[in-house]
Design a protein around this motif. Structure first.
Motif, PDB file in Angstrom:
ATOM      1  N   ARG A 146     -28.014   1.033  22.191  1.00 47.90           N
ATOM      2  CA  ARG A 146     -29.452   1.295  22.161  1.00 47.90           C
ATOM      3  C   ARG A 146     -30.169  -0.048  22.113  1.00 47.90           C
ATOM      4  O   ARG A 146     -29.864  -0.883  21.259  1.00 47.90           O
ATOM      5  N   LYS A 151     -32.851  -2.646  21.175  1.00 45.24           N
ATOM      6  CA  LYS A 151     -33.801  -2.833  20.070  1.00 45.24           C
ATOM      7  C   LYS A 151     -35.111  -3.355  20.655  1.00 45.24           C
ATOM      8  O   LYS A 151     -35.112  -4.351  21.383  1.00 45.24           O
ATOM      9  N   GLN A 152     -36.186  -2.683  20.327  1.00 39.20           N
ATOM     10  CA  GLN A 152     -37.508  -3.080  20.822  1.00 39.20           C
ATOM     11  C   GLN A 152     -37.866  -4.486  20.330  1.00 39.20           C
ATOM     12  O   GLN A 152     -37.695  -4.800  19.168  1.00 39.20           O
ATOM     13  N   GLY A 153     -38.350  -5.310  21.234  1.00 35.25           N
ATOM     14  CA  GLY A 153     -38.858  -6.628  20.880  1.00 35.25           C
ATOM     15  C   GLY A 153     -37.824  -7.738  20.849  1.00 35.25           C
ATOM     16  O   GLY A 153     -38.160  -8.894  21.038  1.00 35.25           O
ATOM     17  N   THR A 154     -36.555  -7.418  20.577  1.00 40.49           N
ATOM     18  CA  THR A 154     -35.546  -8.479  20.477  1.00 40.49           C
ATOM     19  C   THR A 154     -34.653  -8.544  21.709  1.00 40.49           C
ATOM     20  O   THR A 154     -34.080  -9.592  21.991  1.00 40.49           O
TER      21      THR A 154
END
Length: 170
Positions: A59, A61-64
């Motif tokens: 999945r 990770k948002q932003g990273t």
């Protein structure tokens, strides 16, 4: 003492590590993370990963941009149980007790309150001494029985302390 356990672990893999050898990268990051964590309250001290049983879907990770994988693996842990007889090496002697190392548990505290027959003797080489002249000194190995234990600092990175109610076995 030593347990074989199956553990789930969330492994973060940076985007630059994604590629044709993804499984190797996931296992590499799992082993790195496992080596940095010391223990968990329910399973004790982490010792070794023995096998990777399954790797879940990733999945993002948002932003990273990192991808998180749920990994299920088997491993070995070290946990002290009530009533266990163990061997420990005294690391430090203080008037209120001793610190010793027992397997991967680097800081085990043994209180002087559970040594009624022993008295503290201070000096350059402090020790506990009893009427039979048994000496409990630094760098010596002793058998002890665990009457209870509390792991302090579980699931954090860094040092851990294991508090024991114990008795010496002579």
């Amino acid at each position: 003492m030593f347990l074989e356990v199956q553990l789930p672990w969330d492994v973060l893999v940076p985007a630059e590590s994604l590629g044709p050898i993804l499984q190797r990268s996931i296992v590499h990051h799992l082993l790195d993370d496992f080596a940095q964590r010391k223990a968990a309250k329910d399973v004790g001290y982490y010792v070794a990963v023995t096998s990777v049983d399954s790797i879940g879907d990733g999945r993002v990770k948002q932003g990273t941009g990192e991808v998180e994988f749920r990994v299920l693996f088997s491993g070995i842990t070290f946990k002290l149980f009530k009533g266990e007889v163990l061997l420990g090496v005294v690391q430090d002697v203080l008037r209120y007790g001793v610190f010793l190392q027992c397997g991967p548990a680097e800081t085990v505290f043994l209180s002087n309150k559970k040594m009624p027959d022993y008295r503290y003797v201070r000096g350059d080489n402090p020790m506990f001494l009893n009427d039979k002249l048994y000496r409990l000194r630094s760098k010596e190995t002793w058998w002890f029985a665990s009457l209870s234990s509390v792991l302090n600092g579980f699931q954090k990175r860094g040092n851990f302390m294991l508090w024991l109610v114990w008795t010496l076995i002579i």
